[in-house]
Scaffold this motif. Structure first.
Motif, PDB file in Angstrom:
ATOM      1  N   GLY A  47       0.780  -1.226   0.000  1.00  0.00           N
ATOM      2  CA  GLY A  47       0.000   0.000   0.000  1.00  0.00           C
ATOM      3  C   GLY A  47       0.811   1.276   0.000  1.00  0.00           C
ATOM      4  O   GLY A  47       0.244   2.376   0.092  1.00  0.00           O
ATOM      5  N   LEU A  48       2.139   1.182  -0.102  1.00  0.00           N
ATOM      6  CA  LEU A  48       2.953   2.393  -0.175  1.00  0.00           C
ATOM      7  C   LEU A  48       2.812   3.044  -1.546  1.00  0.00           C
ATOM      8  O   LEU A  48       2.537   2.381  -2.545  1.00  0.00           O
ATOM      9  CB  LEU A  48       4.419   2.067   0.104  1.00  0.00           C
ATOM     10  CG  LEU A  48       4.731   1.511   1.501  1.00  0.00           C
ATOM     11  CD1 LEU A  48       6.214   1.171   1.618  1.00  0.00           C
ATOM     12  CD2 LEU A  48       4.330   2.504   2.586  1.00  0.00           C
ATOM     13  N   LYS A  49       3.031   4.359  -1.595  1.00  0.00           N
ATOM     14  CA  LYS A  49       2.874   5.140  -2.821  1.00  0.00           C
ATOM     15  C   LYS A  49       4.225   5.718  -3.246  1.00  0.00           C
ATOM     16  O   LYS A  49       5.179   5.712  -2.462  1.00  0.00           O
ATOM     17  CB  LYS A  49       1.848   6.251  -2.598  1.00  0.00           C
ATOM     18  CG  LYS A  49       0.482   5.730  -2.155  1.00  0.00           C
ATOM     19  CD  LYS A  49      -0.510   6.856  -1.994  1.00  0.00           C
ATOM     20  CE  LYS A  49      -1.847   6.312  -1.474  1.00  0.00           C
ATOM     21  NZ  LYS A  49      -2.399   5.283  -2.368  1.00  0.00           N
ATOM     22  N   PRO A  50       4.324   6.231  -4.475  1.00  0.00           N
ATOM     23  CA  PRO A  50       5.613   6.766  -4.946  1.00  0.00           C
ATOM     24  C   PRO A  50       6.208   7.804  -4.009  1.00  0.00           C
ATOM     25  O   PRO A  50       7.422   7.826  -3.779  1.00  0.00           O
ATOM     26  CB  PRO A  50       5.265   7.373  -6.309  1.00  0.00           C
ATOM     27  CG  PRO A  50       4.063   6.628  -6.765  1.00  0.00           C
ATOM     28  CD  PRO A  50       3.291   6.288  -5.532  1.00  0.00           C
ATOM     29  N   GLU A  51       5.358   8.664  -3.450  1.00  0.00           N
ATOM     30  CA  GLU A  51       5.872   9.725  -2.580  1.00  0.00           C
ATOM     31  C   GLU A  51       6.387   9.200  -1.240  1.00  0.00           C
ATOM     32  O   GLU A  51       7.028   9.942  -0.482  1.00  0.00           O
ATOM     33  CB  GLU A  51       4.790  10.782  -2.336  1.00  0.00           C
ATOM     34  CG  GLU A  51       3.510  10.254  -1.726  1.00  0.00           C
ATOM     35  CD  GLU A  51       2.470   9.858  -2.766  1.00  0.00           C
ATOM     36  OE1 GLU A  51       1.269   9.862  -2.419  1.00  0.00           O
ATOM     37  OE2 GLU A  51       2.854   9.544  -3.912  1.00  0.00           O
ATOM     38  N   ASP A  52       6.131   7.929  -0.947  1.00  0.00           N
ATOM     39  CA  ASP A  52       6.647   7.333   0.285  1.00  0.00           C
ATOM     40  C   ASP A  52       8.097   6.883   0.154  1.00  0.00           C
ATOM     41  O   ASP A  52       8.720   6.503   1.145  1.00  0.00           O
ATOM     42  CB  ASP A  52       5.790   6.132   0.693  1.00  0.00           C
ATOM     43  CG  ASP A  52       4.381   6.528   1.089  1.00  0.00           C
ATOM     44  OD1 ASP A  52       4.233   7.583   1.739  1.00  0.00           O
ATOM     45  OD2 ASP A  52       3.435   5.790   0.750  1.00  0.00           O
ATOM     46  N   ASP A  71       1.067  -4.546  -4.656  1.00  0.00           N
ATOM     47  CA  ASP A  71      -0.304  -4.998  -4.875  1.00  0.00           C
ATOM     48  C   ASP A  71      -0.298  -5.804  -6.173  1.00  0.00           C
ATOM     49  O   ASP A  71      -0.007  -5.263  -7.237  1.00  0.00           O
ATOM     50  CB  ASP A  71      -1.233  -3.793  -5.001  1.00  0.00           C
ATOM     51  CG  ASP A  71      -2.657  -4.187  -5.369  1.00  0.00           C
ATOM     52  OD1 ASP A  71      -2.940  -5.391  -5.459  1.00  0.00           O
ATOM     53  OD2 ASP A  71      -3.473  -3.278  -5.568  1.00  0.00           O
ATOM     54  N   ASN A  74      -1.707  -4.409  -9.527  1.00  0.00           N
ATOM     55  CA  ASN A  74      -1.077  -3.295 -10.237  1.00  0.00           C
ATOM     56  C   ASN A  74       0.383  -3.566 -10.579  1.00  0.00           C
ATOM     57  O   ASN A  74       1.122  -2.647 -10.922  1.00  0.00           O
ATOM     58  CB  ASN A  74      -1.168  -2.024  -9.387  1.00  0.00           C
ATOM     59  CG  ASN A  74      -2.605  -1.615  -9.125  1.00  0.00           C
ATOM     60  OD1 ASN A  74      -3.424  -1.624 -10.034  1.00  0.00           O
ATOM     61  ND2 ASN A  74      -2.914  -1.276  -7.884  1.00  0.00           N
ATOM     62  N   TYR A 254       7.638  -4.078  -4.861  1.00  0.00           N
ATOM     63  CA  TYR A 254       7.459  -2.803  -5.561  1.00  0.00           C
ATOM     64  C   TYR A 254       8.459  -2.721  -6.712  1.00  0.00           C
ATOM     65  O   TYR A 254       9.603  -3.173  -6.585  1.00  0.00           O
ATOM     66  CB  TYR A 254       7.704  -1.618  -4.624  1.00  0.00           C
ATOM     67  CG  TYR A 254       6.713  -1.502  -3.492  1.00  0.00           C
ATOM     68  CD1 TYR A 254       5.526  -0.801  -3.645  1.00  0.00           C
ATOM     69  CD2 TYR A 254       6.973  -2.110  -2.265  1.00  0.00           C
ATOM     70  CE1 TYR A 254       4.615  -0.700  -2.602  1.00  0.00           C
ATOM     71  CE2 TYR A 254       6.067  -2.018  -1.216  1.00  0.00           C
ATOM     72  CZ  TYR A 254       4.890  -1.312  -1.393  1.00  0.00           C
ATOM     73  OH  TYR A 254       3.986  -1.225  -0.361  1.00  0.00           O
ATOM     74  N   ARG A 278       7.588   7.665   4.740  1.00  0.00           N
ATOM     75  CA  ARG A 278       6.307   7.814   5.445  1.00  0.00           C
ATOM     76  C   ARG A 278       6.522   7.806   6.960  1.00  0.00           C
ATOM     77  O   ARG A 278       7.279   6.994   7.492  1.00  0.00           O
ATOM     78  CB  ARG A 278       5.339   6.706   5.048  1.00  0.00           C
ATOM     79  CG  ARG A 278       3.959   6.864   5.700  1.00  0.00           C
ATOM     80  CD  ARG A 278       3.030   5.709   5.387  1.00  0.00           C
ATOM     81  NE  ARG A 278       2.590   5.714   3.991  1.00  0.00           N
ATOM     82  CZ  ARG A 278       1.650   4.886   3.523  1.00  0.00           C
ATOM     83  NH1 ARG A 278       1.088   4.004   4.336  1.00  0.00           N
ATOM     84  NH2 ARG A 278       1.303   4.936   2.250  1.00  0.00           N
TER      85      ARG A 278
END
Length: 303
Positions: A47-52, A71, A74, A254, A278
């Motif tokens: 569930g981490l995003k690029p900005e993390d 995930d 994706n 990732y 994060r």
């Protein structure tokens, strides 16, 4: 359509494998890293995003241009390599080893193709689509015999995987030290560092005797150079648990890509650090490659 490609490599002549650092194509290349993130207990963090994420290359922060994973829905295409030691020392355990391998391959999700490498004195490669029913028969067909050309087998796989795009993961099983390869360990480590393949090594070393610690260190070294892991079952019943751990890593992986701010094409090694920004997650465990070789252009390398 079902496709299968096979390559037979006999004796010490390993076609297509070079002990030298590969020459990359000139031009601007997206630098790709497979990244695994876990909490202190080793549980994957999804569930981490690029900005993390923060990517730092040779001390300079980079901008994430491509991001996927954490995930399975994706994630990019998965190219799986599965390598199995078929040397003579495997004969007594081969039935259990094959059964565990087939269960593992049946449970791999989102796989685009599977490259099976089996080796003894020779190295043999076959690539299957993920749902090809001939894959199981291929694993069952060969009989253990000969010596252990482990390093050459990995080198052959890396050469074949270099043209693939997406996630590339090699799971390999062996029970002993290399006794036959033309390539040495240092040359293989250079190839591993030049690739974007993540290696998971399973070493069943109960017959390793006084060399067991050395063999463990070797497999740890090969896997960690790629951001992977090495596992050492004490009995064959542990194999399923280790394969489950690898499946968990694959599902939570990732894929992060960026265009380097360093435009020099000198073939030099570049150190890369990946951090999680994060709040509350700054002490997580991260596994990934430690860097990569820059693209190479002769005119710039001579400067």
């Amino acid at each position: 359509m079902i496709r299968i490609a096979a390559i037979a490599l006999v004796g010490l002549a390993v076609a297509g494998v070079s002990a030298q650092q590969p020459v990359f194509r000139a031009g601007v290349d997206l630098v790709n890293f497979g990244v695994f993130v876990a909490d202190k207990a080793g549980t994957p963090l999804t569930g981490l995003k690029p900005e993390d994420f923060e990517i730092v290359e040779d001390g300079t922060r980079q901008t994430v241009q491509y991001f996927a994973g954490g995930d399975p829905e994706n994630a990019p295409p998965l190219h799986l390599g599965f390598m199995i030691d078929m040397s003579g020392s495997m004969a007594d355990d081969m039935k259990d080893i094959r059964t565990a391998a087939i269960r593992f391959l049946d449970n791999v999700k989102r796989v685009q193709d599977i490259t099976v490498v089996d080796f003894d004195t020779e190295v043999r490669v076959a690539r299957f689509e993920g749902d090809d029913p001939r894959l199981v028969e291929h694993l069952r067909r060969r009989k253990p015999d000969g010596y252990t050309a482990l390093y050459d087998a990995i080198g052959v796989y890396l050469t074949g995987a270099s043209s693939q795009t997406g996630d590339k993961i090699l799971v390999m099983y062996t029970d002993g030290e290399d006794t036959r390869s033309a390539m040495n360990q240092g040359e293989l480590l250079d190839l591993l560092k030049s690739s974007d393949v993540t290696v998971y090594a399973i070493g069943y070393l109960q017959r390793g005797g006084s060399n067991r610690l050395t063999l463990q260190q070797t497999l740890h070294r090969l896997a960690s150079a790629t951001g992977g892991q090495a596992f050492f079952p004490t009995n064959l019943k542990d194999l399923d648990k280790m394969y489950e751990k690898i499946l968990g890593d694959i599902a939570a992986r990732y894929s992060i890509g960026y265009l380097s701010t360093n435009k020099r094409q000198d073939g030099a090694w570049r150190d890369v650090k990946v951090r999680v920004l994060r709040e509350g997650l700054k002490h997580v465990k991260i596994r990934t490659r430690s860097g990569y070789y820059a693209p190479y252009k002769a005119s710039e390398a001579r400067r």
